[in-house]
Design an enzyme around this catalytic site. Structure first.
Site, mmCIF file in Angstrom:
data_model
loop_
_atom_site.group_PDB
_atom_site.id
_atom_site.type_symbol
_atom_site.label_atom_id
_atom_site.label_comp_id
_atom_site.label_asym_id
_atom_site.label_seq_id
_atom_site.Cartn_x
_atom_site.Cartn_y
_atom_site.Cartn_z
ATOM 1 C CB SER A 135 -0.995 0.001 1.227
ATOM 2 O OG SER A 135 -1.495 1.196 1.350
ATOM 3 C CE1 TYR A 148 -4.128 -2.378 5.261
ATOM 4 C CE2 TYR A 148 -3.627 -0.127 4.890
ATOM 5 C CZ TYR A 148 -3.939 -1.523 4.250
ATOM 6 O OH TYR A 148 -4.056 -1.670 2.915
#
Length: 282
Positions: A135, A148
């Site tokens: 990501s 996260y």
């Protein structure tokens, strides 16, 4: 460079990126082993030519069984796409540690264990590919997503280490770094955020982060997003390229934010974040 066998094991295929990657690879003639915790969630992928395997990446026996099934049929896993992942929103200071452990178990330790399981066969063949779905948050932290982002930071480090260590054996490692993606992934994270908002002091912050996550793709920010198909195309490039890249950015949001993160001083970049995302209220 020796090309890996044209079989691929894809994790987390029930929705979004994993589902698209499995479908696109199958259309391109790959023997795709699509996986999910529940086979009924991916039953339709069989019509696209995928072979289906039950796989819970957090379970040791399940990981071993899935890899063994591919090895029994193919001799070795040609390409492993580590896509399975979960997220949860909330202030890092209030996030239950058990929830953080669950994210690491899925996003990091499952990836690492599966990689260790497939590498021996790849080494024997002298070829293989590991494609990790990271990501843009692997390089910077989006407010309310510290836990996260920490898993994606870890994925960055593991991918770099694996690429250095495995290349002498003919095994290439690529990291896909999407920005905002138009999937239900963020919506699922927002629904999980209630459990992390038990601390009343942080409940307002978590609620505002969740609201932004639930509505971003209905506003101007949606123009900065990409689709799951866009990410799947990068997965195909990483699997098929003669010389795959170490990293593939996807979506305008990834290009913009990662470029800003690289060139701006820390305090200036933080001001950019505070202008775009909620901050806790004292």
């Amino acid at each position: 460079m020796t090309r890996p066998p044209r079989n691929v094991l894809v994790t987390g295929c029930s929705t979004g990126i994993g589902r698209q990657a499995a479908s696109v690879l199958a259309l391109r003639g790959w023997r795709v082993y699509a996986t999910a915790r529940r086979l009924d969630a991916i039953a339709d992928l069989e019509r696209h030519g995928c072979r289906l395997l039950e796989l819970d990446v957090t379970d040791e026996a399940s990981r071993a069984a899935a890899v063994d099934a591919v090895v029994a049929a193919e001799g070795a896993v040609g390409v492993l796409v580590n896509n399975a992942g979960i997220s949860e929103l909330g202030a890092t200071a209030a996030m239950p540690v058990a929830h953080v452990e669950r994210m690491f178990a899925t996003n990091v330790f499952g990836m690492l264990s599966l990689t260790q399981l497939v590498v021996p066969g790849m080494r024997t063949r002298g070829a293989g590919r590991i494609v990790n779905i990271g990501s843009m948050n692997g390089r910077w932290m989006m407010p309310g997503m510290g836990s996260y982002a920490a898993t994606k930071h870890a994925l960055e480090a593991f991918s770099d280490a694996l690429r250095y260590e495995l290349r002498p054996f003919g095994i290439e490692v690529s990291l896909i770094a999407p920005g905002m993606v138009t999937t239900g992934f963020g919506h699922s994270a927002a629904r999980r955020s209630d459990a992390a908002a038990d601390d009343a002091q942080w409940a307002d912050f978590t609620a505002r982060v969740s609201e932004l996550t639930l509505t971003w793709d209905a506003g101007p920010r949606a123009r900065l997003a990409c689709s799951p198909h866009d990410v799947a195309e990068r997965v195909v490039r990483a699997a098929e390229s003669q010389r795959p890249r170490a990293r593939y950015r996807v979506a305008p949001s990834a290009t913009i934010m990662l470029s800003l993160r690289r060139v701006l001083p820390e305090r200036t970049f933080e001001r950019v974040l505070r202008a775009q995302f909620p901050s806790p209220r004292p």
